[in-house]
Design a protein around this motif. Structure first.
Motif, PDB file in Angstrom:
ATOM      1  N   THR A   1       0.834  -1.207   0.000  1.00  0.00           N
ATOM      2  CA  THR A   1       0.000   0.000   0.000  1.00  0.00           C
ATOM      3  C   THR A   1       0.866   1.253   0.000  1.00  0.00           C
ATOM      4  N   ARG A   2       0.226   2.341  -0.347  1.00  0.00           N
ATOM      5  CA  ARG A   2       0.855   3.653  -0.174  1.00  0.00           C
ATOM      6  C   ARG A   2      -0.212   4.575   0.393  1.00  0.00           C
ATOM      7  N   PHE A   3       0.216   5.662   0.988  1.00  0.00           N
ATOM      8  CA  PHE A   3      -0.713   6.628   1.573  1.00  0.00           C
ATOM      9  C   PHE A   3      -0.523   7.969   0.882  1.00  0.00           C
ATOM     10  N   ASP A   4      -1.578   8.448   0.225  1.00  0.00           N
ATOM     11  CA  ASP A   4      -1.536   9.728  -0.488  1.00  0.00           C
ATOM     12  C   ASP A   4      -2.190  10.809   0.348  1.00  0.00           C
ATOM     13  N   ASP A   5      -1.587  12.011   0.315  1.00  0.00           N
ATOM     14  CA  ASP A   5      -2.199  13.159   0.985  1.00  0.00           C
ATOM     15  C   ASP A   5      -3.486  13.534   0.262  1.00  0.00           C
TER      16      ASP A   5
ATOM     17  N   GLY B   1      -4.943  16.489   1.050  1.00  0.00           N
ATOM     18  CA  GLY B   1      -4.988  17.943   1.067  1.00  0.00           C
ATOM     19  C   GLY B   1      -5.968  18.489   2.091  1.00  0.00           C
ATOM     20  N   VAL B   2      -6.647  17.600   2.811  1.00  0.00           N
ATOM     21  CA  VAL B   2      -7.627  17.994   3.821  1.00  0.00           C
ATOM     22  C   VAL B   2      -6.973  17.868   5.198  1.00  0.00           C
ATOM     23  N   ILE B   3      -7.171  18.889   6.023  1.00  0.00           N
ATOM     24  CA  ILE B   3      -6.603  18.882   7.372  1.00  0.00           C
ATOM     25  C   ILE B   3      -7.641  18.339   8.355  1.00  0.00           C
ATOM     26  N   ASP B   4      -7.208  17.384   9.177  1.00  0.00           N
ATOM     27  CA  ASP B   4      -8.073  16.843  10.231  1.00  0.00           C
ATOM     28  C   ASP B   4      -8.172  17.907  11.320  1.00  0.00           C
TER      29      ASP B   4
ATOM     30  N   LYS C   1      -4.602  11.330   5.215  1.00  0.00           N
ATOM     31  CA  LYS C   1      -4.021  10.531   4.134  1.00  0.00           C
ATOM     32  C   LYS C   1      -5.022   9.466   3.702  1.00  0.00           C
ATOM     33  N   ARG C   2      -4.991   9.180   2.431  1.00  0.00           N
ATOM     34  CA  ARG C   2      -5.877   8.163   1.867  1.00  0.00           C
ATOM     35  C   ARG C   2      -5.038   6.941   1.534  1.00  0.00           C
TER      36      ARG C   2
END
Length: 194
Positions: free
Chosen positions: A85-89, A91-94, A102-103
């Protein structure tokens, strides 16, 4: 006349039983391995991962050091079962953490052989003496994951190679498991009788 058993005949029977059992194990292992080698379809494990999520959530509630160690082990298994897997940003701040959300993107699911290797590792993971404090809970959690993982693997085999091949794999897997349980039970009885 009394029935007498010759010691030699008992040894012969024991050797014959051991040979027969060995041949059965070899046959079922061969069937299982052949299927795992030949079915190369991607093998996701959503049922097993869902059960791991459930077990992780249960042990996170305990909030002890031992439970944290167990959670870390289970999360490692979950990561392994998830494949590459990889985790993509996004752009949304929690708003709670201030971190970028991250998605997760599954780039490559495991193969059946990889799932089998992970399953074997899970089975032996809590035999380590340094994990004695979590061994019972760890083994129970792994047992709870086995059935969903078998179902995941069986579904992949059925979809890729057909229900007859999946049935052959299930039977071989069940017979090997049963034989292992019998051997373990016999070894335990033998130890207790000493």
């Amino acid at each position: 006349r009394e029935f007498e058993i010759d010691e030699v005949s008992l040894d012969d029977v024991a050797k014959d039983l051991a040979k027969t059992r060995g041949n059965q194990i070899k046959t079922f292992k061969g069937q299982k391995d052949q299927i795992l080698d030949n079915v190369t379809a991607p093998a996701p494990a959503p049922r097993a991962i869902a059960m791991l999520d459930k077990k992780i959530a249960e042990f996170k509630k305990v909030r002890t050091k031992s439970a944290s160690t167990l959670v870390a082990k289970l999360e490692d298994f979950k990561q392994a079962l998830a494949g590459k897997t990889r985790f993509d940003d996004t752009g949304v701040i929690d708003p709670n953490t201030g971190q970028t959300i991250k998605r997760r993107v599954d780039t490559q699911p495991n193969t059946l052989k990889e799932l089998e290797a992970i399953r074997r590792e899970m089975g032996a993971a809590f035999d380590d003496p340094s994990l004695a404090s979590i061994a019972d809970d760890g083994k129970k959690a792994v047992r709870a994951i086995y059935s969903p993982l078998r179902n995941d693997m069986g579904a992949v085999i059925s979809d890729a190679a057909g229900p007859d091949v999946a049935r052959t794999w299930r039977v071989a897997n069940a017979r090997l498991s049963s034989m292992a349980d019998e051997l373990q039970s016999t070894a335990l009885k033998s130890t207790l009788n000493k």
